[in-house]
Write an enzyme that holds these catalytic residues in place. Structure first.
Site, PDB file in Angstrom:
ATOM      1  NE  ARG A  69      -3.534   2.089   2.951  1.00 53.96           N
ATOM      2  CZ  ARG A  69      -3.219   3.282   3.456  1.00 53.96           C
ATOM      3  NH1 ARG A  69      -1.971   3.580   3.755  1.00 53.96           N
ATOM      4  NH2 ARG A  69      -4.161   4.184   3.658  1.00 53.96           N
ATOM      5  CB  SER A 138     -10.412  -0.786   4.397  1.00 48.51           C
ATOM      6  OG  SER A 138      -9.085  -1.231   4.433  1.00 48.51           O
ATOM      7  CE  LYS A 167      -6.809   5.447   6.279  1.00 46.71           C
ATOM      8  NZ  LYS A 167      -6.778   4.274   5.432  1.00 46.71           N
TER       9      LYS A 167
HETATM   10  N1  3NM Z   1      -6.029   1.924   7.813  1.00 46.17           N
HETATM   11  P1  3NM Z   1      -0.636   1.650  12.481  1.00 46.17           P
HETATM   12  S1  3NM Z   1      -5.738   2.712  10.195  1.00 46.17           S
HETATM   13  C1  3NM Z   1      -3.760   1.846   6.880  1.00 46.17           C
HETATM   14  O1  3NM Z   1      -8.727   2.547  10.023  1.00 46.17           O
HETATM   15  C2  3NM Z   1      -4.706   2.099   7.975  1.00 46.17           C
HETATM   16  O2  3NM Z   1      -8.738   1.703   8.015  1.00 46.17           O
HETATM   17  C3  3NM Z   1      -6.711   2.237   8.909  1.00 46.17           C
HETATM   18  O3  3NM Z   1      -1.206   2.024  11.049  1.00 46.17           O
HETATM   19  C4  3NM Z   1      -8.168   2.162   8.996  1.00 46.17           C
HETATM   20  O4  3NM Z   1      -0.606   0.152  12.572  1.00 46.17           O
HETATM   21  C5  3NM Z   1      -4.370   2.524   9.263  1.00 46.17           C
HETATM   22  O5  3NM Z   1       0.724   2.259  12.469  1.00 46.17           O
HETATM   23  C6  3NM Z   1      -2.995   2.801   9.777  1.00 46.17           C
HETATM   24  O6  3NM Z   1      -1.536   2.279  13.489  1.00 46.17           O
HETATM   25  C7  3NM Z   1      -2.495   1.689  10.651  1.00 46.17           C
END
Ligand code: 3NM
Length: 241
Positions: A69, A138, A167
């Site tokens: 991604r 998602s 995010k």
């Molecule tokens: N999607 P980390 S949160 C790519 O809520 C992504 O759909 C999300 O990163 C969603 O593991 C997210 O560092 C980021 O928190 C996840």
């Protein structure tokens, strides 16, 4: 359990997450989801290390699923990266997904494609990729999770469950209670994403998540192999589903 599931399979006791789904006396072969740790790439979060070297450590440590991604790469750059990731994956039991790009999923023959809420709808993608590719989706709400199952996704990633700097665009974290409710509504595997650490991986598994999807907990870890081992142990320990 989702409504569409009840309508199609109300009299059958279905094995969870794989095997056969009985719909109007037709047997479908459902692909099996055999990973509980789903690494999502973001080459800007590797603490300056080359993404491929970090992914190689993840794979060596036993990681088995990667979603490429990299939203700021153009098509040619993405193809080159995918090719490299597939090369790494070949010697391991690694499942490789591409985010959103159904065209690359077919051209590059990835194992699966991961759809955003704004991507092509699941049925349209299924028409293109058939049953040979896994489709992950998602979702950011319980309705989104239920819809993913109704539309034929193989698994769903729900988030953000916790606050995550990776995010901020999706507003308030959904929290464990919503994750738990979402997991009760569907039979496809639900992966929790957003702010997942080792300790939180145990929490979300206890809340019913099938697994976790992470970026920073692995990619930004000082020792990627140790972080991968710990995360794999955390998701394997709690056996709720
Ligand atoms: N999607 P980390 S949160 C790519 O809520 C992504 O759909 C999300 O990163 C969603 O593991 C997210 O560092 C980021 O928190 C996840």
């Amino acid at each position: 359990m989702s409504r569409c599931y009840l309508l199609t399979a109300q009299h059958s006791k279905l094995p969870t997450h794989n095997s056969q789904l009985i719909t109007q006396n037709i047997f479908f072969r459902m692909p099996s989801i055999d990973f509980r740790l789903y690494l999502v790439t973001d080459r800007h979060q590797t603490q300056g290390r080359p993404l491929l070297s970090v992914l190689a450590r993840f794979i060596d440590a036993g990681g088995t699923a990667i979603q490429v991604r990299e939203r700021d790469l153009n098509t040619g750059q993405l193809m080159a990266l995918l090719q490299d990731v597939q090369c790494l994956a070949r010697s391991a039991r690694m499942t490789v997904f591409i985010n959103d790009r159904v065209d690359l999923a077919t051209t590059m023959n990835t194992d699966g494609v991961h759809l955003r809420e704004t991507s092509l709808p699941v049925p349209a993608v299924r028409d293109v990729v058939g049953s040979s590719h896994l489709i992950g989706v998602s979702a950011h709400s319980i309705d989104g999770v239920v819809q993913a199952e109704c539309q034929g996704a193989d698994f769903v990633v729900l988030g953000p469950i916790y606050e995550t700097p990776s995010k901020r665009g999706y507003g308030q974290p959904l929290g464990l209670a919503m994750l738990e409710r979402a997991c009760h509504r569907v039979n496809i595997p639900v992966f929790a994403i957003g702010g997942i650490s080792i300790a939180r991986a145990r929490e979300v598994r206890s809340a019913g998540a099938f697994g976790v999807a992470v970026i920073s907990a692995i990619l930004a870890a000082a020792d990627v192999a140790v972080a991968t081992h710990e995360m794999l142990n955390a998701v394997a320990e709690t056996t709720t589903r």
